[in-house]
Design an enzyme around this catalytic site. Structure first.
Site, PDB file in Angstrom:
ATOM      1  N   ARG A 218       0.845  -1.187   0.000  1.00 32.27           N
ATOM      2  CA  ARG A 218       0.000   0.000   0.000  1.00 32.27           C
ATOM      3  C   ARG A 218       0.884   1.242   0.000  1.00 32.27           C
ATOM      4  NH1 ARG A 218      -3.226  -2.632  -1.843  1.00 32.27           N
ATOM      5  NH2 ARG A 218      -5.402  -3.036  -1.224  1.00 32.27           N
TER       6      ARG A 218
ATOM      7  N   HIS B 133      -1.837   1.106  -9.909  1.00 30.44           N
ATOM      8  CA  HIS B 133      -2.437   0.130  -8.990  1.00 30.44           C
ATOM      9  C   HIS B 133      -3.061  -1.036  -9.764  1.00 30.44           C
ATOM     10  CE1 HIS B 133      -4.230  -0.259  -4.690  1.00 30.44           C
ATOM     11  NE2 HIS B 133      -3.965  -1.452  -5.206  1.00 30.44           N
TER      12      HIS B 133
END
Length: 354
Positions: free
Chosen positions: A267, A315
């Site tokens: 993350r 992502h």
């Protein structure tokens, strides 16, 4: 959560886009379970494993009522309603659901954002797809290491400029180099396996320190700077939690051997981006391959976009054409555990949300 229901009394509702073949596979694995699936109520996928579906999709008022009636009738949901935290909050408040299979590996963020009460968190188990994306993420992580070691940004720049360097520049050898992996969970272990196959020496961090197959040294977070002193690459696979926020910061970058390659498939909040930019500019980091960022989409004014030694990925490192099938298979296996009253696998921690 222990379930005592019989299969004949269990209803599953498919809340997110899913190909009919995978729905049929779930039904075939558990023929006594009622599986509610109305594809016309679900937004079409724009690409494989597009769990949110086309944002332009709109239900009619009648379809919207049917969608929520279907979900409220279910004991188990496949996906968050409308694939967002607001949908999760609504079904938790109004439905009889006991278990929800999330599509994301890092589902804890959405569970936290839903703001569920302690009672709801105790009543509803949320399982993530952690591990389903392990090999895809591991392959991406190794791609990042290879790009850094083999100087592909410089080659791409030379090609764009049609420049043939007068001197040949050597690349770095992956085999025999040292990699540190922060987060030796399923993704980290899959990454370690590929790194070992390429001849790398692997060390890493884990909350519960203990032996990990194929990993030479395992420490907790406090031991990370010591591991990095001799590392050639750092791969982060950690989720975003209050405990991991900016864990890889200026102090950690300063502990690195100059020229370290950094890859982030965990993350974005785990890495202090300002400290990373400074480390790129002072040579502590030679290249960064980033699939995740503290703010997503990455703001247009972020210097990471244009840095010559940064690869920006939107992502997407976990995505593969096999994802829907793998999650459906995971769900079918966990459904067997639910029906037999066994503990579910990959339950999101309702306290730390990971």
């Amino acid at each position: 959560m222990m379930n005592t229901m019989t299969p004949e009394n269990v209803t599953v509702a498919i809340a997110v886009p899913l190909e009919a073949e995978h729905v049929q596979a779930i039904r075939a694995a558990h023929p006594s379970v009622t599986v509610l699936y109305e594809p016309e109520l679900l937004p079409p996928e724009r690409f494989p494993a597009d769990h949110a579906g086309d944002p332009a999709f709109e239900r009619t008022p009648e379809q919207e009522a049917r969608y929520w009636d279907m979900l409220r009738a279910a004991d188990v949901l496949y996906g968050f309603p409308n694939e967002n935290a607001a949908g999760l909050a609504e079904i938790a408040a109004s439905g009889k659901v006991q278990w929800i299979q999330a599509m994301a590996a890092g589902a804890g963020g959405a569970v936290k954002a839903a703001g569920l009460s302690s009672g709801q968190l105790q009543r509803i188990a949320v399982t993530s797809s952690a591990g389903v994306h392990g090999l895809t993420l591991a392959e991406f992580a190794m791609m990042g290491v290879l790009n850094g070691f083999k100087r592909t940004p410089q080659m791409a720049a030379d090609q764009a400029a049609k420049h043939w360097p007068p001197l040949r520049t050597p690349t770095r050898l992956v085999s025999g180099s040292n990699v540190v992996i922060t987060g030796l969970g399923e993704i980290g272990v899959a990454t370690a396996r590929l790194a070992r196959a390429m001849g790398m020496n692997v060390s890493g961090t884990k909350r519960s320190v203990g032996p990990v197959d194929g990993v030479d040294e395992v420490t907790d977070t406090e031991g990370l700077p010591g591991l990095l002193a001799n590392a050639d690459a750092l791969i982060n696979t950690l989720p975003g939690t209050p405990y991991t926020e900016k864990m890889i910061n200026a102090e950690v970058f300063a502990a690195m051997k100059p020229g370290t390659v950094v890859v982030n498939v965990g993350r974005g909040t785990v890495i202090d981006e300002e400290a990373l930019l400074e480390a790129l500019d002072n040579g502590q980091v030679s290249f960064a391959c980033l699939d995740v960022f503290a703010v997503e989409p990455l703001p247009q004014d972020s210097p990471l976009w244009s840095h010559p030694r940064v690869m920006v990925s939107p992502h997407t490192s976990a995505l593969s054409v096999a994802e829907n099938r793998l999650i459906a298979e995971r769900f079918a296996d966990n459904l067997a555990r639910f029906l037999s009253g066994e503990p579910l696998l990959h339950v999101v921690d309702p306290v730390h949300f990971y």
